[in-house]
Design a protein around this motif. Sequence first.
Motif, PDB file in Angstrom:
ATOM      1  N   ARG A 154      45.937  49.571  22.676  1.00  0.00           N
ATOM      2  CA  ARG A 154      46.129  48.586  24.194  1.00  0.00           C
ATOM      3  C   ARG A 154      46.402  49.046  25.472  1.00  0.00           C
ATOM      4  O   ARG A 154      45.200  48.237  26.684  1.00  0.00           O
ATOM      5  CB  ARG A 154      47.749  47.945  24.101  1.00  0.00           C
TER       6      ARG A 154
ATOM      7  N   LEU B 202      43.859  50.114  31.115  1.00  0.00           N
ATOM      8  CA  LEU B 202      43.114  51.592  32.394  1.00  0.00           C
ATOM      9  C   LEU B 202      41.755  51.644  31.740  1.00  0.00           C
ATOM     10  O   LEU B 202      40.797  51.518  33.232  1.00  0.00           O
ATOM     11  CB  LEU B 202      43.206  53.306  31.136  1.00  0.00           C
ATOM     12  N   ALA B 203      40.887  51.046  31.286  1.00  0.00           N
ATOM     13  CA  ALA B 203      39.592  50.383  31.666  1.00  0.00           C
ATOM     14  C   ALA B 203      39.255  50.077  32.642  1.00  0.00           C
ATOM     15  O   ALA B 203      38.026  49.987  33.567  1.00  0.00           O
ATOM     16  CB  ALA B 203      38.683  49.810  30.356  1.00  0.00           C
ATOM     17  N   GLY B 204      40.698  49.143  33.064  1.00  0.00           N
ATOM     18  CA  GLY B 204      40.341  48.650  33.852  1.00  0.00           C
ATOM     19  C   GLY B 204      40.880  48.998  35.615  1.00  0.00           C
ATOM     20  O   GLY B 204      40.944  48.482  36.852  1.00  0.00           O
TER      21      GLY B 204
ATOM     22  N   GLN C  10      40.766  40.886  37.319  1.00  0.00           N
ATOM     23  CA  GLN C  10      41.757  41.416  36.200  1.00  0.00           C
ATOM     24  C   GLN C  10      42.273  39.716  35.940  1.00  0.00           C
ATOM     25  O   GLN C  10      42.379  39.127  34.141  1.00  0.00           O
ATOM     26  CB  GLN C  10      43.195  41.977  36.327  1.00  0.00           C
TER      27      GLN C  10
ATOM     28  N   ASP D  46      44.336  51.958  26.516  1.00  0.00           N
ATOM     29  CA  ASP D  46      43.632  52.295  27.014  1.00  0.00           C
ATOM     30  C   ASP D  46      42.739  51.416  27.595  1.00  0.00           C
ATOM     31  O   ASP D  46      41.442  51.258  28.338  1.00  0.00           O
ATOM     32  CB  ASP D  46      42.374  52.435  25.371  1.00  0.00           C
ATOM     33  N   GLU D  47      42.645  49.803  26.594  1.00  0.00           N
ATOM     34  CA  GLU D  47      42.178  48.648  26.841  1.00  0.00           C
ATOM     35  C   GLU D  47      42.855  48.662  28.958  1.00  0.00           C
ATOM     36  O   GLU D  47      41.537  48.132  29.442  1.00  0.00           O
ATOM     37  CB  GLU D  47      42.615  47.037  26.533  1.00  0.00           C
TER      38      GLU D  47
ATOM     39  N   GLU E 188      39.270  38.457  34.020  1.00  0.00           N
ATOM     40  CA  GLU E 188      38.392  38.887  33.225  1.00  0.00           C
ATOM     41  C   GLU E 188      39.943  38.093  31.940  1.00  0.00           C
ATOM     42  O   GLU E 188      38.975  37.712  31.264  1.00  0.00           O
ATOM     43  CB  GLU E 188      38.671  40.020  33.539  1.00  0.00           C
ATOM     44  N   ARG E 189      41.118  37.636  32.016  1.00  0.00           N
ATOM     45  CA  ARG E 189      42.324  38.543  31.618  1.00  0.00           C
ATOM     46  C   ARG E 189      42.316  35.923  30.776  1.00  0.00           C
ATOM     47  O   ARG E 189      42.942  36.098  29.970  1.00  0.00           O
ATOM     48  CB  ARG E 189      42.464  39.006  31.122  1.00  0.00           C
TER      49      ARG E 189
ATOM     50  N   SER F 176      49.480  47.532  35.567  1.00  0.00           N
ATOM     51  CA  SER F 176      49.424  47.713  34.164  1.00  0.00           C
ATOM     52  C   SER F 176      50.766  47.268  33.701  1.00  0.00           C
ATOM     53  O   SER F 176      50.155  46.496  32.220  1.00  0.00           O
ATOM     54  CB  SER F 176      48.480  49.365  34.362  1.00  0.00           C
TER      55      SER F 176
ATOM     56  N   PRO G 105      40.882  52.682  36.238  1.00  0.00           N
ATOM     57  CA  PRO G 105      40.889  53.841  35.621  1.00  0.00           C
ATOM     58  C   PRO G 105      41.772  55.010  36.407  1.00  0.00           C
ATOM     59  O   PRO G 105      41.755  56.149  35.712  1.00  0.00           O
ATOM     60  CB  PRO G 105      39.589  54.363  35.336  1.00  0.00           C
TER      61      PRO G 105
ATOM     62  N   ARG H  63      44.330  56.898  34.794  1.00  0.00           N
ATOM     63  CA  ARG H  63      44.266  57.541  33.005  1.00  0.00           C
ATOM     64  C   ARG H  63      44.563  59.215  33.485  1.00  0.00           C
ATOM     65  O   ARG H  63      45.054  59.897  33.252  1.00  0.00           O
ATOM     66  CB  ARG H  63      43.119  57.566  32.680  1.00  0.00           C
TER      67      ARG H  63
END
Length: 240
Positions: free
Chosen positions: A113, A118-120, A180, A115-116, A183-184, A146, A122, A125
Amino acid sequence: MRVLDIRGLAAGHGATTAVRGVDLHVDAGEVVGLFGPNGAGKTTTLLTVAGCLPAHDGSVEVLGRQVTRRTGARALAQWGVRLVPENRGLFRQLTVRENLLLGLDSHRGAKARIDEILAGLPQLRPLLGRRAGLLSGGEQQQLALSRALLGRPKLLLVDEMSLGLAPKVAAGLLVMLRDQAVERGVGVLLVEQHVPAALKVVDRGYALAHGRLVHTGTAAELRADPDVLASAYLGSAATE
């Protein structure tokens, strides 16, 4: 799909009414701006939708469910409402990773979750092991966003994302928020003082003054007539 429908809302702190007769709505995947001077009732509106304040009058419907005085913030969070408050609501002594874990309703699959998300975003990270209090203002706001997104919200309430940030950093965060949301498929109600930057990312906007709506329109309409929004910022307003 409509994720928020407010009709005739009157709300405030205790017996004090800060907003009156407010009508607004937010659809899934849409970013809606709520503008106005300090004390106009913007934060009061957000806190009422989040269940932190009871409505004095009118109706608030979230994801097809009526919000009552007994609903409360916990129930609204379970429905899919997340609030990013003005102060960001971070635990400054905890690390970025620990703050993110607090946004999860279960730690099952936590790494996937995170990682998902943080892909948006980054830039967070390499900061996972750093204490939140040591982050820059922009990094803290990314962390607050986030953590809210980790709750898989249907409705996201964001209060003054650009507060205390350099204009360039604030503009980048607003674009990130827009990306975000789209996208979501998250509906966003955004309180923002940096109106020109916000009008580049919102679909529609509402202007409050003295606790009442004074104008509404699409982002294009509001950009085309800046005097309308400017007039909402003149004069004193009721206390938020």
